[in-house]
Every structure is written in structure tokens, then in C-alpha cells.
Design a protein around this motif. Structure first.
Motif, PDB file in Angstrom:
ATOM      1  N   LEU A 145       0.825  -1.210   0.000  1.00 48.20           N
ATOM      2  CA  LEU A 145       0.000   0.000   0.000  1.00 48.20           C
ATOM      3  C   LEU A 145       0.859   1.261   0.000  1.00 48.20           C
ATOM      4  O   LEU A 145       0.520   2.251  -0.666  1.00 48.20           O
ATOM      5  CB  LEU A 145      -0.916   0.012   1.221  1.00 48.20           C
ATOM      6  N   ARG A 146       1.966   1.232   0.726  1.00 49.54           N
ATOM      7  CA  ARG A 146       2.859   2.396   0.766  1.00 49.54           C
ATOM      8  C   ARG A 146       3.451   2.668  -0.614  1.00 49.54           C
ATOM      9  O   ARG A 146       3.576   3.827  -1.037  1.00 49.54           O
ATOM     10  CB  ARG A 146       3.969   2.156   1.783  1.00 49.54           C
ATOM     11  N   THR A 147       3.787   1.608  -1.335  1.00 49.49           N
ATOM     12  CA  THR A 147       4.301   1.759  -2.695  1.00 49.49           C
ATOM     13  C   THR A 147       3.267   2.438  -3.588  1.00 49.49           C
ATOM     14  O   THR A 147       3.575   3.390  -4.307  1.00 49.49           O
ATOM     15  CB  THR A 147       4.671   0.378  -3.281  1.00 49.49           C
ATOM     16  N   GLY A 148       2.028   1.957  -3.527  1.00 50.34           N
ATOM     17  CA  GLY A 148       0.959   2.565  -4.323  1.00 50.34           C
ATOM     18  C   GLY A 148       0.672   3.989  -3.901  1.00 50.34           C
ATOM     19  O   GLY A 148       0.392   4.854  -4.749  1.00 50.34           O
ATOM     20  N   GLN A 149       0.737   4.263  -2.603  1.00 57.49           N
ATOM     21  CA  GLN A 149       0.471   5.609  -2.106  1.00 57.49           C
ATOM     22  C   GLN A 149       1.481   6.613  -2.659  1.00 57.49           C
ATOM     23  O   GLN A 149       1.106   7.705  -3.112  1.00 57.49           O
ATOM     24  CB  GLN A 149       0.517   5.626  -0.576  1.00 57.49           C
ATOM     25  N   ILE A 150       2.767   6.262  -2.638  1.00 57.47           N
ATOM     26  CA  ILE A 150       3.800   7.169  -3.148  1.00 57.47           C
ATOM     27  C   ILE A 150       3.561   7.462  -4.628  1.00 57.47           C
ATOM     28  O   ILE A 150       3.678   8.606  -5.077  1.00 57.47           O
ATOM     29  CB  ILE A 150       5.200   6.575  -2.918  1.00 57.47           C
ATOM     30  N   LEU A 151       3.229   6.427  -5.382  1.00 59.20           N
ATOM     31  CA  LEU A 151       2.990   6.615  -6.817  1.00 59.20           C
ATOM     32  C   LEU A 151       1.760   7.488  -7.073  1.00 59.20           C
ATOM     33  O   LEU A 151       1.809   8.410  -7.886  1.00 59.20           O
ATOM     34  CB  LEU A 151       2.823   5.256  -7.494  1.00 59.20           C
ATOM     35  N   MET A 152       0.657   7.189  -6.396  1.00 60.58           N
ATOM     36  CA  MET A 152      -0.564   7.961  -6.614  1.00 60.58           C
ATOM     37  C   MET A 152      -0.387   9.408  -6.184  1.00 60.58           C
ATOM     38  O   MET A 152      -0.822  10.337  -6.877  1.00 60.58           O
ATOM     39  CB  MET A 152      -1.730   7.315  -5.860  1.00 60.58           C
ATOM     40  N   GLU A 153       0.276   9.634  -5.047  1.00 61.14           N
ATOM     41  CA  GLU A 153       0.477  11.000  -4.567  1.00 61.14           C
ATOM     42  C   GLU A 153       1.527  11.754  -5.377  1.00 61.14           C
ATOM     43  O   GLU A 153       1.642  12.975  -5.251  1.00 61.14           O
ATOM     44  CB  GLU A 153       0.868  10.979  -3.095  1.00 61.14           C
ATOM     45  N   SER A 154       2.295  11.040  -6.222  1.00 60.22           N
ATOM     46  CA  SER A 154       3.278  11.675  -7.099  1.00 60.22           C
ATOM     47  C   SER A 154       2.722  11.924  -8.493  1.00 60.22           C
ATOM     48  O   SER A 154       3.446  12.335  -9.391  1.00 60.22           O
ATOM     49  CB  SER A 154       4.547  10.813  -7.188  1.00 60.22           C
ATOM     50  N   SER A 155       1.428  11.627  -8.693  1.00 59.03           N
ATOM     51  CA  SER A 155       0.711  11.850  -9.968  1.00 59.03           C
ATOM     52  C   SER A 155       1.060  10.831 -11.046  1.00 59.03           C
ATOM     53  O   SER A 155       1.115  11.173 -12.234  1.00 59.03           O
ATOM     54  CB  SER A 155       0.959  13.276 -10.496  1.00 59.03           C
ATOM     55  N   ALA A 156       1.280   9.587 -10.643  1.00 63.65           N
ATOM     56  CA  ALA A 156       1.359   8.519 -11.637  1.00 63.65           C
ATOM     57  C   ALA A 156      -0.054   8.211 -12.129  1.00 63.65           C
ATOM     58  O   ALA A 156      -1.020   8.332 -11.375  1.00 63.65           O
ATOM     59  CB  ALA A 156       1.990   7.268 -11.024  1.00 63.65           C
ATOM     60  N   ASP A 157      -0.170   7.831 -13.403  1.00 69.08           N
ATOM     61  CA  ASP A 157      -1.489   7.432 -13.882  1.00 69.08           C
ATOM     62  C   ASP A 157      -1.878   6.092 -13.270  1.00 69.08           C
ATOM     63  O   ASP A 157      -1.026   5.334 -12.794  1.00 69.08           O
ATOM     64  CB  ASP A 157      -1.520   7.354 -15.410  1.00 69.08           C
ATOM     65  N   THR A 158      -3.149   5.785 -13.258  1.00 72.56           N
ATOM     66  CA  THR A 158      -3.654   4.623 -12.526  1.00 72.56           C
ATOM     67  C   THR A 158      -3.090   3.316 -13.063  1.00 72.56           C
ATOM     68  O   THR A 158      -2.790   2.391 -12.291  1.00 72.56           O
ATOM     69  CB  THR A 158      -5.194   4.589 -12.577  1.00 72.56           C
ATOM     70  N   SER A 159      -2.916   3.204 -14.361  1.00 72.87           N
ATOM     71  CA  SER A 159      -2.347   1.981 -14.936  1.00 72.87           C
ATOM     72  C   SER A 159      -0.928   1.745 -14.422  1.00 72.87           C
ATOM     73  O   SER A 159      -0.551   0.610 -14.115  1.00 72.87           O
ATOM     74  CB  SER A 159      -2.340   2.062 -16.463  1.00 72.87           C
ATOM     75  N   ARG A 160      -0.143   2.816 -14.326  1.00 81.44           N
ATOM     76  CA  ARG A 160       1.218   2.664 -13.799  1.00 81.44           C
ATOM     77  C   ARG A 160       1.193   2.257 -12.332  1.00 81.44           C
ATOM     78  O   ARG A 160       1.995   1.427 -11.893  1.00 81.44           O
ATOM     79  CB  ARG A 160       2.010   3.962 -13.989  1.00 81.44           C
ATOM     80  N   VAL A 161       0.302   2.855 -11.554  1.00 82.05           N
ATOM     81  CA  VAL A 161       0.199   2.480 -10.139  1.00 82.05           C
ATOM     82  C   VAL A 161      -0.095   0.988 -10.016  1.00 82.05           C
ATOM     83  O   VAL A 161       0.541   0.280  -9.227  1.00 82.05           O
ATOM     84  CB  VAL A 161      -0.895   3.310  -9.440  1.00 82.05           C
ATOM     85  N   LYS A 162      -1.042   0.502 -10.802  1.00 90.65           N
ATOM     86  CA  LYS A 162      -1.408  -0.918 -10.740  1.00 90.65           C
ATOM     87  C   LYS A 162      -0.250  -1.815 -11.167  1.00 90.65           C
ATOM     88  O   LYS A 162       0.028  -2.839 -10.526  1.00 90.65           O
ATOM     89  CB  LYS A 162      -2.636  -1.184 -11.604  1.00 90.65           C
ATOM     90  N   ARG A 163       0.442  -1.453 -12.252  1.00 93.24           N
ATOM     91  CA  ARG A 163       1.561  -2.281 -12.723  1.00 93.24           C
ATOM     92  C   ARG A 163       2.658  -2.365 -11.689  1.00 93.24           C
ATOM     93  O   ARG A 163       3.214  -3.442 -11.424  1.00 93.24           O
ATOM     94  CB  ARG A 163       2.124  -1.716 -14.033  1.00 93.24           C
ATOM     95  N   ASN A 164       2.992  -1.228 -11.083  1.00 88.80           N
ATOM     96  CA  ASN A 164       4.050  -1.231 -10.077  1.00 88.80           C
ATOM     97  C   ASN A 164       3.635  -1.978  -8.818  1.00 88.80           C
ATOM     98  O   ASN A 164       4.446  -2.664  -8.194  1.00 88.80           O
ATOM     99  CB  ASN A 164       4.460   0.199  -9.746  1.00 88.80           C
ATOM    100  N   MET A 165       2.379  -1.852  -8.434  1.00 94.30           N
ATOM    101  CA  MET A 165       1.908  -2.587  -7.261  1.00 94.30           C
ATOM    102  C   MET A 165       1.893  -4.089  -7.526  1.00 94.30           C
ATOM    103  O   MET A 165       2.214  -4.889  -6.644  1.00 94.30           O
ATOM    104  CB  MET A 165       0.511  -2.102  -6.852  1.00 94.30           C
ATOM    105  N   GLU A 166       1.529  -4.485  -8.734  1.00 93.89           N
ATOM    106  CA  GLU A 166       1.539  -5.917  -9.074  1.00 93.89           C
ATOM    107  C   GLU A 166       2.960  -6.470  -9.055  1.00 93.89           C
ATOM    108  O   GLU A 166       3.205  -7.592  -8.597  1.00 93.89           O
ATOM    109  CB  GLU A 166       0.904  -6.121 -10.445  1.00 93.89           C
ATOM    110  N   ARG A 167       3.929  -5.674  -9.552  1.00 93.65           N
ATOM    111  CA  ARG A 167       5.321  -6.107  -9.520  1.00 93.65           C
ATOM    112  C   ARG A 167       5.840  -6.175  -8.081  1.00 93.65           C
ATOM    113  O   ARG A 167       6.556  -7.098  -7.706  1.00 93.65           O
ATOM    114  CB  ARG A 167       6.185  -5.155 -10.356  1.00 93.65           C
ATOM    115  N   THR A 168       5.445  -5.196  -7.267  1.00 91.54           N
ATOM    116  CA  THR A 168       5.837  -5.210  -5.855  1.00 91.54           C
ATOM    117  C   THR A 168       5.211  -6.392  -5.133  1.00 91.54           C
ATOM    118  O   THR A 168       5.858  -7.032  -4.283  1.00 91.54           O
ATOM    119  CB  THR A 168       5.416  -3.896  -5.176  1.00 91.54           C
ATOM    120  N   ALA A 169       3.975  -6.719  -5.453  1.00 94.66           N
ATOM    121  CA  ALA A 169       3.300  -7.874  -4.844  1.00 94.66           C
ATOM    122  C   ALA A 169       4.041  -9.158  -5.196  1.00 94.66           C
ATOM    123  O   ALA A 169       4.156 -10.068  -4.358  1.00 94.66           O
ATOM    124  CB  ALA A 169       1.854  -7.947  -5.313  1.00 94.66           C
ATOM    125  N   ALA A 170       4.556  -9.248  -6.425  1.00 94.38           N
ATOM    126  CA  ALA A 170       5.328 -10.424  -6.809  1.00 94.38           C
ATOM    127  C   ALA A 170       6.598 -10.529  -5.972  1.00 94.38           C
ATOM    128  O   ALA A 170       6.975 -11.622  -5.524  1.00 94.38           O
ATOM    129  CB  ALA A 170       5.671 -10.361  -8.295  1.00 94.38           C
TER     130      ALA A 170
END
Length: 471
Positions: free
Chosen positions: A21-46
Motif C-alpha cells: 500500500l505504501r508503494t501505491g500511495q507514493i505513486l498515486m500522490e506523485s501523480s502517476a497514472d492509474t495503470s502505472r500504479v497498478k503495474r508497479n503494485m503488481e510487480r511489488t506484490a510479486a
């Protein structure tokens, strides 16, 4: 599994969910688009060993939710996202970290430490550097609208001072939309005052050596460009990108936030117009430039690099961002302008020109990301910001705000609103080509590499097995 092991496992699982969640929070609060947030969170989950078949994520503008569950167990966490800024450096570093963590088998503590370094890292640029960069970016806009280079400096100075005031008010905790309105008002007032330096009465009072230096043939053009550092280009593009990528809720929230910012800017400019008793620059002033393509290129490079300082782009990427801005603006102008406007080009119009310019640099950057080792968004968005139709948007809003029943007022406002909206959609489409229309064909080796790393981690027992938890 005994009780102590089960408590330990649950604690580790909760920490993994917190890190995700912290990874996604940093991305979303830094103005990443939603697709990028999801891709990075999926990679972090792996990396964290959270099985994809058991993992459920919901990404929203203000709230992130994750759940790991099977038929017997369910673990859920949520994270609020409040402090939305634009920080391309954070987006880049989180992306790199997610790859390094899975490749080098980071411990949870090491991943958390590096993640927090990114979250609390200092801005590349000081407040004054950002204000000056944004100011010169507005000056570059002004040249694209047809001003001379003396007016370029008037627009830049007005934008620098207005933006620095806005940053001061932000640090003081004032309402951000009020800050935008105040900044637009101050910048436009300063640009209006600068127009008097070219009047005969003021010129007669100046020393003779200063007269040619301070005189401009385009005294009203700085009023068009001096507040464009406020135009929310990244939220605009992200909003359209999210809507096109079927992230409807987040896209609508971004679009509404964008609209509020533009309304605040238009209000500040309209107040200046009332105070100064002027409105010809809004309705009548032509924005058709007649410069050489060298001047277009120079103005585009200045604007792209100026906005890059606002977005916290690393120094090493600045040369390519300048080149990207030149490619985008010059190709847009060549397709847009033509003999009918006294320019060299195809004369196909602003909408088609904006689509082609943004699409061209976006496609080029598909390959550039592998050379520069940075996400596509970080080098494409600053390059296309100089063609965002900020003037059309606030001309449209001003037209609606000033309606008094005169014939043609609705036509004026709607013309600017429709043109501005079409240009914006085309820019977002051009930027989104890699993410939406060609994602499965881009970098297939990276996907294969990720799948291989995931399988290796699974073989080493790095994945969470919910069956180890007692019911």
C-alpha cells in the motif's frame, strides 16, 4: 504451525500489505497514472510473495485497498492518499526499486528503508529554481503565441513572481485553489503593468538607451502566457488517460480537480481584467505566430525544461526533454500552420497537429526509455506540456463568466471550449498510445523476465501460502 509461528506469519503478512500500500500511495500522490500504479503494485506484490490468484487490489485517487484471501482466509488493508503533488523522480525511483527488489531478493526491512528514502527525498530544485523554471516556461509559451523576445522576458518575470507567491502560500497552508487564483491575479497584473513600458508616454520618460531594450511590439501577449504555469497539464493528461483506460472513477476525480484549478486561474485573470478595465487580449488578440522554426524550437525547449523543474525531473534527463519538446512543438506547428496563416506547413489545424505532435514524441520515447532507464511518463509528459491548450481553456471560461446577452458570446465561449477539449483529448491520446493501444507489444522481454523471476521466487518458497494460517 504453532501459535507463535502463526502470530509471526500474520505480522509479516500485515507488513507486506503495508509495504504494498505504501508503494501505491507514493505513486498515486506523485501523480502517476492509474495503470502505472497498478503495474508497479503488481510487480511489488510479486516481490513480496503475494500470490496473484489470491490478491485483490482497488486503486482510487484518494484510497487504496488490498485484500489477500482464499476460501478460508481473508486479510485486508486500506491506505488514504491525500498529499497529491507532481514528482516524476519518485515515480522513476519506485519503478526501479520494484525491479531491484525482486532481482536482488531484498529483505522487507531493506525495501522499506529504500521506499521511505524515496518518499522523503528532497526536491531536486529549490523553490526559486522551480519558480524561475516555470517563469521561463511561460515565456516560451508566449513566443509560441507570437510575441517578441522582449515580451518573452516580461511574461517570464510576471510568472516567476506569481508562482513564487503561490509556493509561499502553499507552504503557509492556505487553500490551494485560492492560491491559484491569487497567483493568476498577481501574474496578470504584473504582465498588464509591463505593457505600459511600451507606451509613448512612458517611453518618452525613459533614458534613451533603455527605450529599445524595454520596448515590445507585442505588449499584450504576456497577459496570455504569464499564468500558464498554473495549467494542470499532468492531471489533465492523467484524467483522459484514466478514462480511456477504463479507470472511470479516478479519471473523473482528476478531471474535476483539473476543472477547479482552471476555474481558479480564470477567476484570478478575470479579476485582473476588471481591475484594469481591459479585455481585448482575451477576445481579440491573435495567437497565430509568425516566427522561424528555430525560434519555435528554442521556445519549446525552454518551456519543456521549465515544466520539468516543476515536475522534479532529474538533471540527466533535461537534454532529452528539451529535444522532446522541440520534436513535439515543431511537428505540431508544421502540421497545424500553413500558407493560410502566413506560415510554412500543412495547414491541417490545431487538433490534428496536437495529436500528431504528441503521438510522435510518445512513440519515439518507447525506445528512449530503455536508453535513459526511466518510465515513459517521466520524459513524455514534460515534452507535450508546451502544447496543452491553456489559453483556450481560460478564454472559454472567461467567455462563460462574462456573458451579458450580447450576440456571439455563446459562440465565442463554445468555440474555445470545444477546441480546447478536442486538443486536450488528442494530446492525451498521443501520450497514451504506448500504455493503452500497444502495451502488449512493448518490451515483451521485460514481461518474460518478470515471469521468470516470479517463478524462481515461487520455487524458493518466497510466496505466501494462506494454508499455513489456522482457520
Amino acid at each position: 504451525m504453532d501459535e507463535n509461528q502463526m502470530i509471526c506469519s500474520k505480522r509479516v503478512l500485515r507488513k507486506k500489505l503495508d509495504l504494498l500500500l505504501r508503494t501505491g500511495q507514493i505513486l498515486m500522490e506523485s501523480s502517476a497514472d492509474t495503470s502505472r500504479v497498478k503495474r508497479n503494485m503488481e510487480r511489488t506484490a510479486a516481490y513480496l510473495g503475494l500470490p496473484k490468484e489470491n490478491l485483490h487490489m482497488h486503486v482510487d485517487y484518494y484510497m487504496l485497498q488490498v485484500n489477500v484471501s482464499d476460501e478460508f482466509h481473508s486479510f485486508s488493508k486500506m491506505q488514504r492518499c491525500d498529499k497529491h503533488v507532481i514528482n516524476m523522480l519518485a515515480i522513476q525511483e519506485v519503478s526501479k526499486l520494484s525491479w531491484r527488489a525482486i532481482q536482488e531478493d531484498y529483505s522487507l526491512d531493506r525495501y522499506e528503508e529504500e521506499l521511505e528514502k524515496i518518499a522523503h527525498g528532497k526536491h531536486y530544485y529549490t523553490d526559486w529554481m522551480i519558480a524561475i523554471g516555470a517563469g521561463f516556461a511561460c515565456g516560451g509559451f508566449c513566443v509560441q503565441f507570437g510575441c517578441d523576445w522582449t515580451a518573452f522576458f516580461y511574461a517570464s518575470i510576471a510568472a516567476i513572481l506569481g508562482n513564487r507567491l503561490r509556493m509561499f502560500l502553499n507552504h503557509a497552508g492556505s487553500n490551494i485553489y485560492a492560491n491559484f487564483a491569487v497567483a493568476a491575479f498577481v501574474s496578470t497584473i504584473l504582465a498588464w503593468l509591463s505593457s505600459y513600458l511600451s507606451t509613448p508616454s512612458v517611453q518618452a520618460m525613459l533614458p534613451e538607451f533603455l527605450r529599445p531594450i524595454l520596448f515590445t511590439k507585442t505588449p499584450w501577449h504576456p497577459l496570455l502566457a504569464c499564468a500558464l504555469y498554473i495549467v494542470p497539464g499532468v492531471p489533465l493528461i492523467n484524467a483522459v488517460n484514466d478514462l480511456l483506460d477504463n479507470h472511470i472513477n479516478t479519471g473523473l476525480v482528476r478531471a474535476m480537480n483539473t476543472m477547479l484549478i482552471v476555474i481558479a486561474m480564470a477567476f484570478g485573470i478575470a479579476l485582473t481584467i476588471k481591475c484594469g478595465g481591459i479585455d481585448n487580449f482575451v477576445k481579440d488578440l491573435s495567437m497565430t505566430p509568425h516566427h522561424s522554426f528555430f525560434e519555435y524550437a528554442l521556445a519549446a525547449a525552454i518551456s519543456a525544461m521549465g515544466f520539468a523543474t516543476i515536475y522534479n525531473i532529474p538533471y540527466r534527463l533535461m537534454p532529452w526533454i528539451a529535444i522532446g519538446g522541440i520534436i513535439c512543438v515543431c511537428s505540431r506547428n508544421f502540421i497545424n500552420l500553413g500558407p493560410a496563416t502566413g506560415n510554412i506547413g500543412l495547414g491541417m489545424g490545431l487538433v490534428v497537429g496536437s495529436l500528431c505532435g504528441s503521438a510522435l514524441i510518445s512513440i519515439i520515447n518507447i525506445k528512449a526509455v530503455h536508453i535513459l532507464h526511466t518510465p515513459h511518463q517521466c520524459i513524455t509528459i514534460p515534452a507535450v506540456i508546451p502544447i496543452v491548450p491553456g489559453v483556450l481553456m481560460y478564454r472559454a471560461l472567461y467567455g462563460f463568466m462574462e456573458m451579458q446577452g450580447v450576440v456571439g458570446e455563446v459562440t465565442f465561449a463554445m468555440f474555445n471550449a470545444i477546441n480546447g477539449s478536442l486538443v486536450l483529448v488528442c494530446i492525451a491520446l498521443g501520450v497514451a498510445i504506448p500504455n493503452i493501444f500497444a502495451r502488449k507489444w512493448i518490451a515483451p522481454h521485460r514481461r518474460a523476465k518478470l515471469e521468470r523471476l516470479i517463478e524462481e521466487r515461487r520455487m524458493r518458497g518466497k510466496f505466501v501460502d494462506l494454508h499455513n494460517f489456522e482457520i
